[in-house]
Design an enzyme around this catalytic site. Structure first.
Site, PDB file in Angstrom:
ATOM      1  N   CYS A  98       0.813  -1.224   0.000  1.00  0.00           N
ATOM      2  CA  CYS A  98       0.000   0.000   0.000  1.00  0.00           C
ATOM      3  C   CYS A  98       0.848   1.278   0.000  1.00  0.00           C
ATOM      4  O   CYS A  98       0.337   2.357  -0.292  1.00  0.00           O
ATOM      5  CB  CYS A  98      -0.952  -0.003   1.182  1.00  0.00           C
ATOM      6  SG  CYS A  98      -2.073  -1.407   1.137  1.00  0.00           S
TER       7      CYS A  98
ATOM      8  N   HIS B  26      -3.782   6.915   2.142  1.00  0.00           N
ATOM      9  CA  HIS B  26      -4.088   5.572   1.643  1.00  0.00           C
ATOM     10  C   HIS B  26      -5.477   5.165   2.152  1.00  0.00           C
ATOM     11  O   HIS B  26      -5.828   5.438   3.300  1.00  0.00           O
ATOM     12  CB  HIS B  26      -3.029   4.590   2.129  1.00  0.00           C
ATOM     13  CG  HIS B  26      -3.366   3.176   1.825  1.00  0.00           C
ATOM     14  ND1 HIS B  26      -3.671   2.761   0.549  1.00  0.00           N
ATOM     15  CD2 HIS B  26      -3.479   2.072   2.619  1.00  0.00           C
ATOM     16  CE1 HIS B  26      -3.941   1.460   0.572  1.00  0.00           C
ATOM     17  NE2 HIS B  26      -3.837   1.025   1.814  1.00  0.00           N
TER      18      HIS B  26
ATOM     19  N   ASN C 157      -9.971  -0.758  -0.989  1.00  0.00           N
ATOM     20  CA  ASN C 157      -8.517  -0.592  -0.927  1.00  0.00           C
ATOM     21  C   ASN C 157      -7.892  -1.177  -2.199  1.00  0.00           C
ATOM     22  O   ASN C 157      -7.861  -2.399  -2.364  1.00  0.00           O
ATOM     23  CB  ASN C 157      -7.996  -1.313   0.330  1.00  0.00           C
ATOM     24  CG  ASN C 157      -6.491  -1.187   0.490  1.00  0.00           C
ATOM     25  OD1 ASN C 157      -5.797  -0.676  -0.393  1.00  0.00           O
ATOM     26  ND2 ASN C 157      -5.986  -1.657   1.611  1.00  0.00           N
TER      27      ASN C 157
HETATM   28  N1  COA Z   1     -18.354  -9.429   8.268  1.00  0.00           N
HETATM   29  C1  COA Z   1     -18.842  -9.689   9.493  1.00  0.00           C
HETATM   30  N2  COA Z   1     -18.050  -9.960  10.555  1.00  0.00           N
HETATM   31  C2  COA Z   1     -16.724  -9.947  10.346  1.00  0.00           C
HETATM   32  C3  COA Z   1     -16.152  -9.670   9.093  1.00  0.00           C
HETATM   33  C4  COA Z   1     -17.032  -9.411   8.026  1.00  0.00           C
HETATM   34  N3  COA Z   1     -16.583  -9.143   6.774  1.00  0.00           N
HETATM   35  N4  COA Z   1     -14.811  -9.714   9.209  1.00  0.00           N
HETATM   36  C5  COA Z   1     -14.539 -10.014  10.485  1.00  0.00           C
HETATM   37  N5  COA Z   1     -15.695 -10.147  11.172  1.00  0.00           N
HETATM   38  C6  COA Z   1     -15.879 -10.478  12.583  1.00  0.00           C
HETATM   39  C7  COA Z   1     -14.669 -11.154  13.189  1.00  0.00           C
HETATM   40  O1  COA Z   1     -14.647 -12.539  12.899  1.00  0.00           O
HETATM   41  C8  COA Z   1     -14.870 -10.863  14.649  1.00  0.00           C
HETATM   42  O2  COA Z   1     -15.800 -11.775  15.152  1.00  0.00           O
HETATM   43  P1  COA Z   1     -15.635 -12.409  16.622  1.00  0.00           P
HETATM   44  O3  COA Z   1     -15.695 -11.221  17.533  1.00  0.00           O
HETATM   45  O4  COA Z   1     -16.793 -13.319  16.718  1.00  0.00           O
HETATM   46  O5  COA Z   1     -14.288 -13.073  16.626  1.00  0.00           O
HETATM   47  C9  COA Z   1     -15.512  -9.487  14.656  1.00  0.00           C
HETATM   48  O6  COA Z   1     -16.051  -9.289  13.330  1.00  0.00           O
HETATM   49  C10 COA Z   1     -14.563  -8.360  14.951  1.00  0.00           C
HETATM   50  O7  COA Z   1     -13.375  -8.574  14.178  1.00  0.00           O
HETATM   51  P2  COA Z   1     -12.155  -7.607  14.242  1.00  0.00           P
HETATM   52  O8  COA Z   1     -11.055  -8.163  13.423  1.00  0.00           O
HETATM   53  O9  COA Z   1     -11.886  -7.257  15.670  1.00  0.00           O
HETATM   54  O10 COA Z   1     -12.777  -6.323  13.530  1.00  0.00           O
HETATM   55  P3  COA Z   1     -12.133  -4.933  13.321  1.00  0.00           P
HETATM   56  O11 COA Z   1     -12.989  -3.876  13.890  1.00  0.00           O
HETATM   57  O12 COA Z   1     -10.674  -4.930  13.682  1.00  0.00           O
HETATM   58  O13 COA Z   1     -12.243  -4.757  11.734  1.00  0.00           O
HETATM   59  C11 COA Z   1     -10.812  -4.879   9.812  1.00  0.00           C
HETATM   60  C12 COA Z   1     -11.579  -5.674  10.872  1.00  0.00           C
HETATM   61  C13 COA Z   1     -10.103  -5.875   8.932  1.00  0.00           C
HETATM   62  C14 COA Z   1     -11.822  -4.080   9.007  1.00  0.00           C
HETATM   63  C15 COA Z   1      -9.827  -3.955  10.520  1.00  0.00           C
HETATM   64  O14 COA Z   1      -9.077  -4.653  11.467  1.00  0.00           O
HETATM   65  C16 COA Z   1      -8.871  -3.289   9.563  1.00  0.00           C
HETATM   66  O15 COA Z   1      -9.270  -2.468   8.761  1.00  0.00           O
HETATM   67  N6  COA Z   1      -7.581  -3.590   9.678  1.00  0.00           N
HETATM   68  C17 COA Z   1      -6.582  -2.979   8.844  1.00  0.00           C
HETATM   69  C18 COA Z   1      -6.686  -3.538   7.473  1.00  0.00           C
HETATM   70  C19 COA Z   1      -5.823  -2.862   6.492  1.00  0.00           C
HETATM   71  O16 COA Z   1      -5.731  -1.674   6.532  1.00  0.00           O
HETATM   72  N7  COA Z   1      -5.225  -3.641   5.621  1.00  0.00           N
HETATM   73  C20 COA Z   1      -4.565  -3.197   4.461  1.00  0.00           C
HETATM   74  C21 COA Z   1      -3.174  -2.776   4.627  1.00  0.00           C
HETATM   75  S1  COA Z   1      -3.053  -1.208   5.260  1.00  0.00           S
END
Ligand code: COA
Length: 331
Positions: A111, A254, A284
């Site tokens: 990214c 980003h 993204n």
């Molecule tokens: N739909 C519904 N539930 C989902 C899901 C989806 N698409 N993806 C994950 N969940 C669930 C998880 O399984 C978890 O369930 P649990 O509590 O029963 O275990 C719950 O939602 C919370 O998951 P969590 O990972 O804590 O959510 P989050 O608020 O951290 O959001 C991301 C997840 C991926 C959106 C977030 O962590 C993120 O944006 N991370 C950075 C990603 C990124 O920027 N990547 C690119 C490089 S910069």
């Protein structure tokens, strides 16, 4: 003489996939995706490769600058999804666009790829090696997503952008400062294994059931590092250039997660109206997000000559950084 972006263009595929597309593939909902990420829809390329997305952007970028492809000295493609492992996406694009006098290379920084590539291009011009460098950033993320993994497949989209870099006699504009960072400890939290080739993973050692040839992410670990990393370098570049939030016209961050963007803007003390957001439309697109944002802003007539802009990124590696520039294209 400063180095400046003298033209910019982008391309996104026409096929739109709203959040509801994923609802019958994995256990998710439009409400969850929007509230946790800010994404409403993304584009996926149905036919073709990365170079097919970058080619129209290259053609538009050169045409708006009024030059032919033979004038380009070097083409850098920031990507993690080249058409092939080799030849490079830059070689493929060089041929398709007719940049017959250009050499070039691909750059892998996920990214942060566009920021790394931009500063590589500035270096090539500053050293006198090149006069006109085409800096491309884009990814066909749909080719490396596991559509059974709800934690990753909903985050990404396909698209890319292209910026032309060259010297200018106008000392009031150009790329002014950069902070680029990397910490390989973060590699365990966001990666894709390279099965089928490469020294680490010769084909015969990986049975069919071991499938890591797609994006694997520990979302929370990436999130926590991204919030701190992107905000840190954005604030630092302001401080060391004695800039206040009033001096900054635009933050072009980003587009990984709206909550990461909001945290960065808050740390910079920026009014939300100065923060460019298109994650709702495109998700993204990895190396594509920043040039796509810049190109949209420019073509909508919002980016004005003399505007101070901060670009900021965070991505796999971990890689992150910020660039300060003064916009120089008169609209
Ligand atoms: N739909 C519904 N539930 C989902 C899901 C989806 N698409 N993806 C994950 N969940 C669930 C998880 O399984 C978890 O369930 P649990 O509590 O029963 O275990 C719950 O939602 C919370 O998951 P969590 O990972 O804590 O959510 P989050 O608020 O951290 O959001 C991301 C997840 C991926 C959106 C977030 O962590 C993120 O944006 N991370 C950075 C990603 C990124 O920027 N990547 C690119 C490089 S910069």
């Amino acid at each position: 003489m400063p180095v400046t972006i003298s033209s910019i263009a982008h391309f996104v595929p026409q096929d739109i996939f709203p959040n509801s597309y994923f609802e019958d593939k994995v256990e998710t909902s439009d409400e969850w995706i929007q509230s946790r990420t800010g994404i409403k829809e993304r584009r996926f390329l149905m036919d073709g490769e990365l170079s097919d997305m970058l080619l129209p952007a290259v053609q538009q970028c050169l045409s708006e600058r009024g030059i032919g492809p033979e004038e380009i000295d070097c083409v850098i493609v920031a990507t993690i999804t080249p058409d092939n492992r080799f030849p490079s996406a830059s070689a493929t694009l060089q041929h398709k666009a007719g940049m017959i006098n250009a050499w070039g290379y691909d750059l892998s920084a996920a990214c942060s790829g566009f920021l790394y590539a931009l500063m590589s291009g500035v270096g090539l011009i500053d050293s006198g090696t090149c006069k006109k460098v085409l800096v491309c950033g884009g990814d066909k993320m749909s080719s490396i997503l596991n559509f059974n993994d709800r934690t990753t497949c909903i985050l990404f989209g396909d698209g890319g952008g292209v910026a032309l870099l060259e010297r200018t006699e106008d000392k009031a504009i150009g790329i002014q400062d950069s902070i680029l960072r990397m910490d390989g400890k973060g590699g365990q939290y966001l990666y894709m294994s390279d099965h089928g080739d490469g020294a680490k993973a010769p084909f015969e050692k990986y049975p069919e059931e071991v499938k890591e040839h797609y994006v694997i992410q520990d979302g929370q670990s990436v999130f926590k590092s991204a919030v701190v990393g992107m905000a840190d370098v954005s604030a630092e570049i302001m401080e060391r250039n004695n800039l206040t939030s009033d001096d900054i016209a635009w933050l072009v961050p980003h587009q990984a997660n709206l909550r990461i963007i909001d945290a960065t803007a808050r740390r910079m003390g920026l009014d939300p109206s100065k923060v460019i957001i298109n994650i709702d439309k495109f998700g993204n697109t990895t190396a594509g997000t920043i040039p796509i944002c810049l190109s949209e802003l420019h073509h909508e007539g919002k980016l004005k000559y003399g505007d101070k802009v901060i670009l900021a990124s965070f991505g796999a590696g971990f890689t992150w950084g910020s660039i300060l520039l003064t916009w120089g294209i008169k609209s």
